[in-house]
Enzyme design. Structure first.
Site, PDB file in Angstrom:
ATOM      1  N   ASP A 150      -0.404 -17.127   5.445  1.00  0.00           N
ATOM      2  CA  ASP A 150      -0.432 -15.731   5.868  1.00  0.00           C
ATOM      3  C   ASP A 150      -1.770 -15.509   6.567  1.00  0.00           C
ATOM      4  O   ASP A 150      -2.817 -15.429   5.926  1.00  0.00           O
ATOM      5  CB  ASP A 150      -0.282 -14.820   4.644  1.00  0.00           C
ATOM      6  N   GLN A 158      -5.088 -11.521   7.933  1.00  0.00           N
ATOM      7  CA  GLN A 158      -6.478 -11.085   7.797  1.00  0.00           C
ATOM      8  C   GLN A 158      -7.482 -12.125   8.287  1.00  0.00           C
ATOM      9  O   GLN A 158      -8.690 -11.850   8.288  1.00  0.00           O
ATOM     10  CB  GLN A 158      -6.775 -10.747   6.331  1.00  0.00           C
ATOM     11  N   HIS A 169      -0.357 -10.437  -0.526  1.00  0.00           N
ATOM     12  CA  HIS A 169       0.242  -9.198  -0.032  1.00  0.00           C
ATOM     13  C   HIS A 169       1.737  -9.246  -0.335  1.00  0.00           C
ATOM     14  O   HIS A 169       2.329 -10.319  -0.386  1.00  0.00           O
ATOM     15  CB  HIS A 169      -0.003  -9.119   1.478  1.00  0.00           C
ATOM     16  N   LYS A 218      -3.800  -6.147  14.048  1.00  0.00           N
ATOM     17  CA  LYS A 218      -5.042  -6.327  13.298  1.00  0.00           C
ATOM     18  C   LYS A 218      -6.110  -7.034  14.130  1.00  0.00           C
ATOM     19  O   LYS A 218      -7.249  -7.185  13.680  1.00  0.00           O
ATOM     20  CB  LYS A 218      -4.774  -7.108  12.008  1.00  0.00           C
ATOM     21  N   CYS A 276      -0.607  -2.845  -1.046  1.00  0.00           N
ATOM     22  CA  CYS A 276       0.561  -3.747  -1.050  1.00  0.00           C
ATOM     23  C   CYS A 276       0.277  -5.005  -1.861  1.00  0.00           C
ATOM     24  O   CYS A 276       0.709  -6.107  -1.496  1.00  0.00           O
ATOM     25  CB  CYS A 276       0.977  -4.113   0.379  1.00  0.00           C
TER      26      CYS A 276
END
Length: 407
Positions: free
Chosen positions: A197, A200, A120, A223, A361
């Site tokens: 990261d 997700q 991303h 999220k 993104c």
């Protein structure tokens, strides 16, 4: 996942453009259960006050709720201490904090920063900027055709000159789950740190930062059934202790003189100004909700739905599905022939189906895929097979509508 779970999300009980809403955009932001909404409402109605400052009752209650959320998050990802949890606005801010504070102090000319092409922008641009400022080299671990990473390629890319390796645990486009634990081991053998990261991954599977042995882990509350504007950076205590703040002002100081100042201890030295109190309260409620449902149960449910979605969409002639088959997350990215993804999303929206369309993104990844953009259906604990059936049927009608474009 039973219907009682779905009923906890009031936004789903509505019609959009004359059709019952099918929400398939949870990778962008998840919907919020009643207990999160009520927790935020209760905070503002009963406990609203600034934290860490006042000795009055409201201030004490607000501080307890804010720090209580930190304790919940530390247990949720198995951090060793609440001192390793820094509240931020989200994953983007957390990653930028590492790049802006840890980066300049530990990366110099001739050093390397290693990422992948499927990152991303939030896990790509900060490292681009750090490389430009320091004279470091930005390197990329090669991707296989399905977007997966081979550890042998990582071994070749990461060298003794590498200072930072930063990879998404789960890709927001390809649905790839990367071997971050193994990547961390490789990075550490070369004296580098591992940044993950977790935007997700955190909402969809159990995360144990100690088992992963990552040095930093970034996440977003919105999220994972929490409110927008709240997230966190986990960092190993020794690394955070050595880092300098990047925002200065109230709350993060210990003593201020006319020419010199000192900072509070962890984690507060990184939380300047009035913090995101209501957001933290909502995040704490979201963590409670996810643990009540069970992360293992959520993961099993999503894997079942992902398999079903792949099967239904693969039956549609002219559709291209990106990423590995048999993926472990509820996310399917696709294109429908030559129809622009924005047109696909517009037609689906007319039937009450919300998906994401665009470059997500991830413009370097789009170029790697040799497309300008894609459509993406992302699933969560409140989705069911009926949602996927409606998506598949609507895509077939979309294909017929744009028959000339598909050929």
């Amino acid at each position: 996942m039973n219907s009682a779970i779905r009923e906890q999300f009031p936004i789903l009980n509505q019609n959009v453009n004359g059709h019952p809403l099918v929400y398939l955009d949870s990778a962008a932001t998840s919907q919020k259960p009643r207990q999160v909404i009520e927790a935020i409402k209760s905070y503002y109605e009963l406990d609203n006050s600034n934290v860490h400052r006042g000795v009055h009752t409201l201030g004490s209650r607000a501080t307890d709720a804010y720090e209580g959320a930190r304790e919940k998050l530390a247990r949720f990802i198995n951090a060793r201490s609440t001192k390793e949890i820094v509240f931020t606005r989200g994953t983007t801010t957390a990653l930028n904090l590492v790049a802006s504070s840890y980066g300049p102090a530990n990366v110099g000319e001739g050093d390397e920063i290693v990422i992948t092409q499927m990152e991303h922008h939030s896990n790509l641009i900060p490292w681009q900027q750090l490389a430009k400022k320091t004279g470091a080299t930005l390197k990329y671990i090669p991707l296989q055709k399905d977007g997966t990473i081979l550890l042998e390629d990582a071994e070749k890319t990461i060298t003794d000159n590498t200072k930072i390796v930063s990879v998404a645990y789960v890709s927001n486009v390809m649905g790839v789950t990367s071997p971050v634990k193994e990547l961390a081991a490789i990075a550490h053998r070369h004296g580098a740190i591992m940044v993950v990261d977790g935007a997700q991954s955190t909402p969809h599977m159990k995360v144990d930062v100690q088992d992963l042995d990552c040095d930093f882990y970034a996440l977003s509350g919105h999220k994972m059934c929490g409110p927008t504007g709240i997230g966190a950076l986990y960092g190993k205590r020794a690394l955070l202790e050595a880092m300098e703040p990047v925002e200065f002002g109230g709350e993060m100081i210990d003593d201020v003189g006319l020419y010199e100042s000192t900072w509070k201890e962890l984690p507060w030295k990184f939380e300047g100004g009035t913090p995101i109190i209501a957001g933290a309260v909502g995040l704490g409620a979201a963590i409670d909700f996810l643990q009540e449902v069970g992360l293992d149960e959520i993961h099993r449910h999503e894997m079942k739905l992902a398999k079903y979605a792949e099967q239904r969409l693969a039956e549609i002639n002219g559709i291209s599905i990106y990423g590995p088959r048999g993926r472990e997350v509820g996310l399917v990215t696709f294109n429908l022939g030559d129809v622009h993804p924005h047109d696909v999303a517009t037609v689906l929206d007319a039937e009450g189906i919300a998906i994401r369309a665009g470059h997500h993104c991830c413009q370097p990844l789009m170029r790697w895929l040799e497309v300008s953009s894609t459509a993406r259906a992302s699933l969560y604990l409140y989705n069911n097979e009926e949602d996927i059936d409606r998506l598949a049927s609507a895509l077939i009608r979309t294909k017929e509508y744009f028959a000339d474009a598909i050929g």
